[in-house]
Design a protein around this motif. Sequence first.
Motif, PDB file in Angstrom:
ATOM      1  N   THR A 110      54.454  15.193  29.256  1.00 17.56           N
ATOM      2  CA  THR A 110      53.567  15.875  28.328  1.00 17.56           C
ATOM      3  C   THR A 110      52.383  16.478  29.090  1.00 17.56           C
ATOM      4  OG1 THR A 110      52.197  13.924  27.891  1.00 17.56           O
ATOM      5  CG2 THR A 110      54.168  14.206  26.528  1.00 17.56           C
ATOM      6  N   ARG A 114      52.151  11.905  30.323  1.00 14.50           N
ATOM      7  CA  ARG A 114      53.045  10.804  29.957  1.00 14.50           C
ATOM      8  C   ARG A 114      54.496  11.223  30.169  1.00 14.50           C
ATOM      9  NH1 ARG A 114      51.493   8.267  24.388  1.00 14.50           N
ATOM     10  NH2 ARG A 114      52.584   6.527  25.318  1.00 14.50           N
ATOM     11  N   ARG A 116      58.385  11.041  29.552  1.00 21.08           N
ATOM     12  CA  ARG A 116      59.250  10.696  28.425  1.00 21.08           C
ATOM     13  C   ARG A 116      60.677  11.124  28.739  1.00 21.08           C
ATOM     14  NH1 ARG A 116      56.688   8.030  24.092  1.00 21.08           N
ATOM     15  NH2 ARG A 116      54.503   8.593  24.198  1.00 21.08           N
ATOM     16  N   ILE A 118      64.377  11.702  26.425  1.00 23.48           N
ATOM     17  CA  ILE A 118      65.088  11.675  25.149  1.00 23.48           C
ATOM     18  C   ILE A 118      66.576  11.800  25.465  1.00 23.48           C
ATOM     19  CG2 ILE A 118      65.511  12.841  22.968  1.00 23.48           C
ATOM     20  CD1 ILE A 118      62.668  13.868  23.015  1.00 23.48           C
ATOM     21  N   ASP A 122      70.249   9.515  21.290  1.00 22.27           N
ATOM     22  CA  ASP A 122      69.100   8.954  20.581  1.00 22.27           C
ATOM     23  C   ASP A 122      68.444   9.972  19.641  1.00 22.27           C
ATOM     24  OD1 ASP A 122      67.294   6.889  19.991  1.00 22.27           O
ATOM     25  OD2 ASP A 122      65.874   7.562  21.516  1.00 22.27           O
ATOM     26  N   ARG A 140      63.502  15.388  18.017  1.00 23.37           N
ATOM     27  CA  ARG A 140      62.898  14.113  17.612  1.00 23.37           C
ATOM     28  C   ARG A 140      63.879  12.997  17.923  1.00 23.37           C
ATOM     29  NH1 ARG A 140      61.731  17.485  13.361  1.00 23.37           N
ATOM     30  NH2 ARG A 140      59.546  18.020  13.188  1.00 23.37           N
ATOM     31  N   ALA A 142      64.957   8.786  17.913  1.00 23.14           N
ATOM     32  CA  ALA A 142      64.788   7.595  17.083  1.00 23.14           C
ATOM     33  C   ALA A 142      63.744   6.662  17.686  1.00 23.14           C
ATOM     34  CB  ALA A 142      66.122   6.874  16.925  1.00 23.14           C
ATOM     35  N   SER A 143      63.620   6.671  19.002  1.00 21.42           N
ATOM     36  CA  SER A 143      62.664   5.784  19.662  1.00 21.42           C
ATOM     37  C   SER A 143      61.241   6.318  19.646  1.00 21.42           C
ATOM     38  CB  SER A 143      63.107   5.530  21.103  1.00 21.42           C
ATOM     39  OG  SER A 143      63.212   6.744  21.797  1.00 21.42           O
ATOM     40  N   GLY A 144      61.030   7.521  19.102  1.00 14.03           N
ATOM     41  CA  GLY A 144      59.673   8.017  18.924  1.00 14.03           C
ATOM     42  C   GLY A 144      59.291   9.310  19.596  1.00 14.03           C
ATOM     43  N   PRO A 145      59.752   9.594  20.830  1.00 21.68           N
ATOM     44  CA  PRO A 145      59.281  10.825  21.476  1.00 21.68           C
ATOM     45  C   PRO A 145      59.700  12.086  20.732  1.00 21.68           C
ATOM     46  CG  PRO A 145      60.399   9.424  23.056  1.00 21.68           C
ATOM     47  CD  PRO A 145      60.596   8.814  21.719  1.00 21.68           C
ATOM     48  N   ARG A 146      58.854  13.085  20.818  1.00 20.99           N
ATOM     49  CA  ARG A 146      59.130  14.386  20.215  1.00 20.99           C
ATOM     50  C   ARG A 146      58.792  15.464  21.240  1.00 20.99           C
ATOM     51  NH1 ARG A 146      55.319  16.614  15.826  1.00 20.99           N
ATOM     52  NH2 ARG A 146      54.961  18.265  17.293  1.00 20.99           N
TER      53      ARG A 146
END
Length: 188
Positions: A110, A114, A116, A118, A122, A140, A142-146
């Motif tokens: 990001t 950070r 990330r 995906i 997922d 998007r 399921a574990s949160g990252p977008r």
Amino acid sequence: MSSIVVKILLVLSVLILVAAAVARLRGRPNRSTQHPERQRMPRLVPIVGALLLAAGVLLGLSAFTAEDRLDMLWPMRIAAVLMAIAGVVFLVMYRNFYVAPRADEIAFRTVFGRERVIAYSDLVDYDVHGSGLQLILTLRAASGPRLRLNVRLYDMSPFLRAVEFRRHHGRWPVRGEALGLPGSGRVG
């Protein structure tokens, strides 16, 4: 010719040059030299950041060194600080952000630094929609990252192969599953 016409022509010529430079770089993603799979922001971002930083520093030098008996330089000082901060923000954004689409996942960092990842398996939702003249891809997990990015600026062909795999097999590819890539020995 009046000075207003000259200024308008100067601004229009600069805009045309910037648009031509952006159009020329559109087809080629900006890749990192140490990690060729990583795609960075367009080269225009650090150029704009450096220009804002330089203009902010020059404006600040003139605003903070001038004698201000009537307190009339405060707006100029505030503008100088804000321009310098905006330039630093653009440079930090360029330094931090990258996206690396792979056969079974998308790794990215990001603008805040950070890291990330995906995995395609997922993914909960993905959407491509138009915003003006741009195509914006939103992923998007399921574990949160977008992740949101402009499809025209970044080469997302591994993700598009995963979408085709999902259409054909009814599921996302899992980690390590080949998508018919050269040298993989398997055809999805």
